[in-house]
Write a protein that holds these residues in place. Structure first.
Motif, mmCIF file in Angstrom:
data_model
loop_
_atom_site.group_PDB
_atom_site.id
_atom_site.type_symbol
_atom_site.label_atom_id
_atom_site.label_comp_id
_atom_site.label_asym_id
_atom_site.label_seq_id
_atom_site.Cartn_x
_atom_site.Cartn_y
_atom_site.Cartn_z
ATOM 1 N N ARG A 1 0.839 -1.207 0.000
ATOM 2 C CA ARG A 1 0.000 0.000 0.000
ATOM 3 C C ARG A 1 0.872 1.256 0.000
ATOM 4 N NH1 ARG A 1 -4.704 2.602 0.724
ATOM 5 N NH2 ARG A 1 -4.911 4.152 2.364
ATOM 6 N N LYS B 1 0.924 3.971 -3.010
ATOM 7 C CA LYS B 1 0.662 5.387 -2.724
ATOM 8 C C LYS B 1 1.806 6.247 -3.244
ATOM 9 C CE LYS B 1 -0.015 8.650 1.056
ATOM 10 N NZ LYS B 1 -0.044 8.848 2.500
ATOM 11 N N TYR C 1 -6.428 8.088 -1.169
ATOM 12 C CA TYR C 1 -5.524 8.573 -0.126
ATOM 13 C C TYR C 1 -6.025 9.857 0.514
ATOM 14 C CZ TYR C 1 -2.881 5.189 -2.699
ATOM 15 O OH TYR C 1 -2.500 4.043 -3.340
#
Length: 136
Positions: free
Chosen positions: A35, A39, A108
């Motif tokens: 993750r 991101k 996000y």
């Protein structure tokens, strides 16, 4: 002899505890790392896309006939018209790609509200780059 017997069970239990902890924590650590990597890549892509918009805004235009290999003024004018068309088209495409890259950051957080128009102005691009770099 009792000390040998006591130590005899400690090694297998410690190994079992290590295996259980590794089995439980490994997927979590792997998912967290994946993750974080996703991101970071999404932010890097958005930063590059917004920077591309800034670069695409300043395309070549009004190239003098002397730089075009001896073209006459009429041919140089036609060349410059096509050059401007191509530059504007590239700017529009870069703006679209930047907005797509910014939209991909939605998981996000709602960091980047889309503006009213199709264009990303120079001041908006500067502000976006600063926010993107901080949020990355």
């Amino acid at each position: 002899m009792s000390m040998v017997g006591t130590a005899g069970w400690l090694v297998p239990v410690a190994g079992l505890v290590g295996a259980v902890l590794g089995g439980v924590l490994s997927p979590w650590v792997g998912a967290r790392f994946a993750r974080h990597t996703a991101k970071r890549q999404a932010f890097d892509k958005a930063i590059a896309a917004v920077r591309t918009v800034q670069v695409a805004r300043h395309y070549a235009s009004n190239v003098p006939a002397g730089l075009l290999g001896g073209l006459d003024q009429g041919s140089a004018d036609e060349f410059n018209i096509e050059l401007r068309k191509t530059g504007v088209q590239r700017f529009i495409e870069a703006t679209y790609e930047a907005k797509v890259a910014l939209a991909a950051l939605e998981p996000y957080g709602n960091l980047f509200r889309d503006g009213d128009g199709w264009e990303i102005t120079e001041s908006e691009a500067d502000a976006l780059l600063a926010r993107l770099k901080r949020a990355r």
